[in-house]
Design an enzyme around this catalytic site. Structure first.
Site, short mmCIF file in Angstrom:
data_model
loop_
_atom_site.label_atom_id
_atom_site.label_comp_id
_atom_site.label_asym_id
_atom_site.label_seq_id
_atom_site.Cartn_x
_atom_site.Cartn_y
_atom_site.Cartn_z
N PRO A 3 1.14 -2.71 8.17
CA PRO A 3 0.02 -2.44 9.09
C PRO A 3 0.44 -2.54 10.55
O PRO A 3 -0.31 -2.11 11.44
CB PRO A 3 -1.02 -3.51 8.73
CG PRO A 3 -0.25 -4.59 8.06
CD PRO A 3 0.89 -3.92 7.36
N GLU A 30 2.04 -12.39 2.05
CA GLU A 30 1.71 -12.35 3.47
C GLU A 30 2.70 -11.52 4.28
O GLU A 30 2.56 -11.38 5.49
CB GLU A 30 1.67 -13.77 4.05
CG GLU A 30 0.52 -14.61 3.52
CD GLU A 30 -0.83 -14.04 3.88
OE1 GLU A 30 -1.06 -13.69 5.06
OE2 GLU A 30 -1.68 -13.93 2.97
N ARG A 77 4.69 16.88 -1.09
CA ARG A 77 3.95 18.15 -1.11
C ARG A 77 4.46 19.11 -0.05
O ARG A 77 4.17 20.30 -0.10
CB ARG A 77 2.45 17.90 -0.97
CG ARG A 77 2.01 17.37 0.37
CD ARG A 77 0.58 16.88 0.32
NE ARG A 77 -0.32 17.81 -0.33
CZ ARG A 77 -0.87 18.87 0.26
NH1 ARG A 77 -0.58 19.12 1.51
NH2 ARG A 77 -1.69 19.67 -0.38
N ASP A 131 -3.30 23.00 5.78
CA ASP A 131 -3.97 21.71 5.62
C ASP A 131 -4.51 21.20 6.94
O ASP A 131 -4.07 21.61 8.02
CB ASP A 131 -2.99 20.67 5.07
CG ASP A 131 -2.80 20.80 3.58
OD1 ASP A 131 -3.66 21.39 2.92
OD2 ASP A 131 -1.78 20.29 3.08
#
Length: 248
Positions: free
Chosen positions: A88, A115, A153, A168
């Site tokens: 993150p 963690e 993809r 897309d």
């Protein structure tokens, strides 16, 4: 492309290897996959590869030695592989970055748990940290699979029609336009006439207009960083004028 995942849960990746376009691409040899479980490098009989953090605090931290051993093992088969850590704290994944990764010959994707991982893994290796959003999940496997799907993809031959990826959302810097299929009428809503007109020039203009409209109303930040073509500028001006003319 050869992708290796360093993960405590190799079985999770069957969602990609056994299903959908990624599964077919694997069968066709467009990409290859291997999972390395760092538990095999644990220095204890129970296979623990986590320990409490120095300085105290909740949770456990993945230890550096077994993770480094897993990375070294992956490097033996892919010395040139780009090492990616799903975190993150990384740069948010974008279509542009996925397209760049699709040009790589090999990827090594490190999936954290608990963690997090010992910081020394990040400082002693050339690591690209990538995030899939401003939220936290239980482990790096799901983010890794999202990254892999986005990259695979884009590999030539994965999709039946190469235009699918080229059109897309985000591929052109815009959100995608609305799409319709049969039946013509559903719940008193009818497919726009222009899509059934057979006039490809008008259809292309309608789709571009709708893509601009959706991007302007839903993700204006995408337009802020985009250099518009003269046609896009004209269409966007018309869209803005239409919105101003709508009575409240």
């Amino acid at each position: 492309m050869y992708i290796q995942a360093i993960t405590l849960f190799p079985e999770m990746f069957t969602a990609l290897t056994d299903s959908g376009v990624t599964g077919r691409a694997l069968q066709q040899g467009i990409w290859q996959f291997a999972a390395i479980n760092p538990r095999q490098f644990a220095d204890n009989p129970l296979g623990y590869i986590d320990d409490r953090p120095y300085g105290g605090g909740p949770g456990m931290i993945m230890m550096a030695p077994p993770l480094q051993a897993a990375i070294d093992m992956a490097r033996k088969t892919s010395p040139e592989g780009r090492l990616i850590y799903m975190s993150p704290q990384g740069k948010p994944l974008s279509h542009t970055q996925a397209a760049s990764l699709a040009d790589e010959s090999a990827l090594i994707v490190l999936c954290g748990r608990y963690e997090g991982i010992d910081e020394r893994i990040l400082t002693s290796n050339d690591v690209t940290e990538i995030s899939i959003g401003d939220f936290v999940v239980s482990g790096g496997e799901l983010p890794a699979m999202m990254l892999m799907d986005a990259v695979i993809r884009l590999l030539p031959g994965t999709l039946g029609d190469a235009r699918s990826a080229a059109e897309d959302s985000f591929a052109t810097g815009l959100l995608d336009c609305p799409h319709y299929t049969r039946p013509v009428e559903f719940r008193q809503q009818t497919v726009p006439d222009v899509l059934r007109s057979g006039n490809h020039a008008l259809i292309a203009q309608w789709r571009l207009t709708q893509a601009l409209r959706r991007t302007w109303t839903r993700r204006p930040d995408l337009l802020a960083g985009r250099v518009l073509t003269p046609e896009e500028s004209r269409l966007l001006q018309n869209i803005r004028q239409e919105e101003r003319d709508i009575p409240l």
